[in-house]
Design an enzyme around this catalytic site. Sequence first.
Site, short mmCIF file in Angstrom:
data_model
loop_
_atom_site.label_atom_id
_atom_site.label_comp_id
_atom_site.label_asym_id
_atom_site.label_seq_id
_atom_site.Cartn_x
_atom_site.Cartn_y
_atom_site.Cartn_z
N ASP A 34 -8.66 -5.55 94.27
CA ASP A 34 -9.51 -4.53 93.68
C ASP A 34 -8.77 -4.02 92.44
O ASP A 34 -7.67 -3.46 92.57
CB ASP A 34 -9.71 -3.41 94.71
CG ASP A 34 -10.53 -2.26 94.16
OD1 ASP A 34 -10.72 -2.19 92.93
OD2 ASP A 34 -10.96 -1.42 94.97
N CYS A 76 -24.37 -7.39 81.90
CA CYS A 76 -25.63 -8.11 81.67
C CYS A 76 -26.76 -7.24 82.20
O CYS A 76 -27.66 -7.71 82.89
CB CYS A 76 -25.61 -9.51 82.30
SG CYS A 76 -25.30 -9.52 84.06
N ASP A 120 -15.64 -6.59 82.66
CA ASP A 120 -16.98 -7.17 82.80
C ASP A 120 -17.41 -6.97 84.27
O ASP A 120 -17.49 -7.93 85.03
CB ASP A 120 -16.90 -8.67 82.43
CG ASP A 120 -18.25 -9.36 82.43
OD1 ASP A 120 -19.22 -8.77 81.93
OD2 ASP A 120 -18.33 -10.49 82.96
N ASP A 157 -10.13 -10.43 90.80
CA ASP A 157 -11.47 -10.28 91.35
C ASP A 157 -11.36 -9.93 92.82
O ASP A 157 -10.42 -10.35 93.50
CB ASP A 157 -12.33 -11.54 91.17
CG ASP A 157 -13.82 -11.21 91.17
OD1 ASP A 157 -14.42 -11.12 90.08
OD2 ASP A 157 -14.38 -11.00 92.27
N1 SAM Z 1 -16.42 -12.10 84.09
C1 SAM Z 1 -17.09 -13.01 85.01
C2 SAM Z 1 -17.44 -14.30 84.29
O1 SAM Z 1 -17.62 -14.26 83.06
O2 SAM Z 1 -17.58 -15.33 84.91
C3 SAM Z 1 -18.30 -12.38 85.67
C4 SAM Z 1 -17.94 -11.10 86.40
S1 SAM Z 1 -19.22 -10.49 87.44
C5 SAM Z 1 -20.29 -9.71 86.29
C6 SAM Z 1 -18.47 -9.13 88.21
C7 SAM Z 1 -17.32 -9.49 89.16
O3 SAM Z 1 -16.63 -8.27 89.50
C8 SAM Z 1 -17.74 -10.07 90.50
O4 SAM Z 1 -17.16 -11.33 90.67
C9 SAM Z 1 -17.16 -9.10 91.54
O5 SAM Z 1 -16.64 -9.75 92.68
C10 SAM Z 1 -16.06 -8.43 90.76
N2 SAM Z 1 -15.66 -7.07 91.18
C11 SAM Z 1 -16.43 -6.05 91.58
N3 SAM Z 1 -15.69 -4.95 91.83
C12 SAM Z 1 -14.41 -5.28 91.55
C13 SAM Z 1 -13.18 -4.57 91.59
N4 SAM Z 1 -13.13 -3.30 92.00
N5 SAM Z 1 -12.05 -5.22 91.25
C14 SAM Z 1 -12.09 -6.52 90.87
N6 SAM Z 1 -13.24 -7.23 90.81
C15 SAM Z 1 -14.38 -6.63 91.14
#
Ligand code: SAM
Length: 313
Positions: A164, A239, A184, A137
Site C-alpha cells: 500500500d 481515467c 495514477d 501496487d
Molecule cells: N498505472 C497503471 C498502468 O498504467 O498500467 C494503472 C493503475 S490502475 C488505474 C490503479 C492501481 O492502483 C490498481 O492496480 C490498484 O491495485 C492500485 N492501488 C490502489 N490503491 C493502492 C494503494 N493504496 N497503494 C498502491 N496501489 C494501489
Amino acid sequence: IDHKVNKSSLPRYVRVNTLKATQDDIINRFQQEGWFLKTDYEPSLYCKVLKSLTESEFLVDPVIPGLLAFPPGTDFHSHYLNDSGAVILQDRASCFPAFILNPPPGSHVVDCCAAPGNKTTQLAAIMNNEGKILAFDLSKERLVTLQEFINKGEVTNTTVRCADFMTIDPTIKGCESVEYILVDPSCSGSGIAERRNELTDDVRSTAKKRLRKLSRFQSLLLQHALSFPSAKKVVYSTCSVHEEENEQVVEEVSQKFQDKFQLEYILPEWTMRGKDGYNCSKFCLRLDTNQHFTNGFFVACFVLKSENCNSQL
Ligand code: SAM
C-alpha cells in the site's frame, strides 16, 4: 456525456517499446505486412484524419513519441510484435502521464499504483533503462501482469513491491532520493469509453458516495507522493471524467502544498484544459473520447517551486 463514440469505434493504439526496437523498425514491419503509413495531411488535422482512416492505413501520433494509430477493430493481441514485447497495446490517453513526467535517464522514479504496468514500461523506455523505478501496487494478481510486461519488454531498471503506497515511509533508504513520481490511482474509470453510459446513470444515485470516497483516497495518495523529501516532479492522472476525482483533487492538494509545489502549465498547445471554475483549471489537461478518439482522461503535473518558469500557481 454523449454516446457517439464507443470502444469499438476508437482507433487501436500501439506504442513502440524503444527498449526493444526503433519506431522506424516497427513501421517497416507493418509496411511489409501491407499497412500504409499515411503522412500526407496537415498536422492540425490529425484528429480528422484519424477518424477517417481506411482499413489499411495507420498514423504516427503527433504528440506521443513512438505511438502508432490503427483503424478501429484492428486486433494485435496475438500479433508477433506484441508477443515479443516490441510493441505495447496502450490507449493514447494512457500514454500522456509518463510522457509528461518525462524522467531523464539515470533518475530515480516511483510509480505509486503501477499495475498492470503500461505506464511503468513506458517510463523505463523514456529512461532508456537507466536509473531506478520503484513500482508499487496493492494487488498481487495485477503485479503478476506487471512482472510479465517487465520481462517481455526487457525492462531492467524496475523493482516491484506489493504494498500500500500510503504505508511507504518516504524517508527510508531507496525513497529519500526519489525525484519523479507518477500517481495514477484507482478511479471510477468513467472515462473509459465502454463504461461511460453505465457509470453516468450510476453517478446520479448511489455512486456519488463512492465518488467522494475515491476522491478522498486519491487526494491522500497524491499528498503522500508530494511529501517525498526529494520529489521535484509529480504527475497525477485518472481515467475519470468526474471533477471530484480530477480538478477538485488537484485544487485541494495544490492549495495545501502551495509553499513547496506549483502546477506546471503542461502542453500549452493542448486546447482541452480542466473544467472551468477552479484556480487549477488551465494547468490541467483533459482528453475526451469524442474529440481525441481515446478514453476520457485527466492529467496534472506538480513541480517543485523554482524548477519551472511556466508555472504560475
Ligand atoms: N498505472 C497503471 C498502468 O498504467 O498500467 C494503472 C493503475 S490502475 C488505474 C490503479 C492501481 O492502483 C490498481 O492496480 C490498484 O491495485 C492500485 N492501488 C490502489 N490503491 C493502492 C494503494 N493504496 N497503494 C498502491 N496501489 C494501489
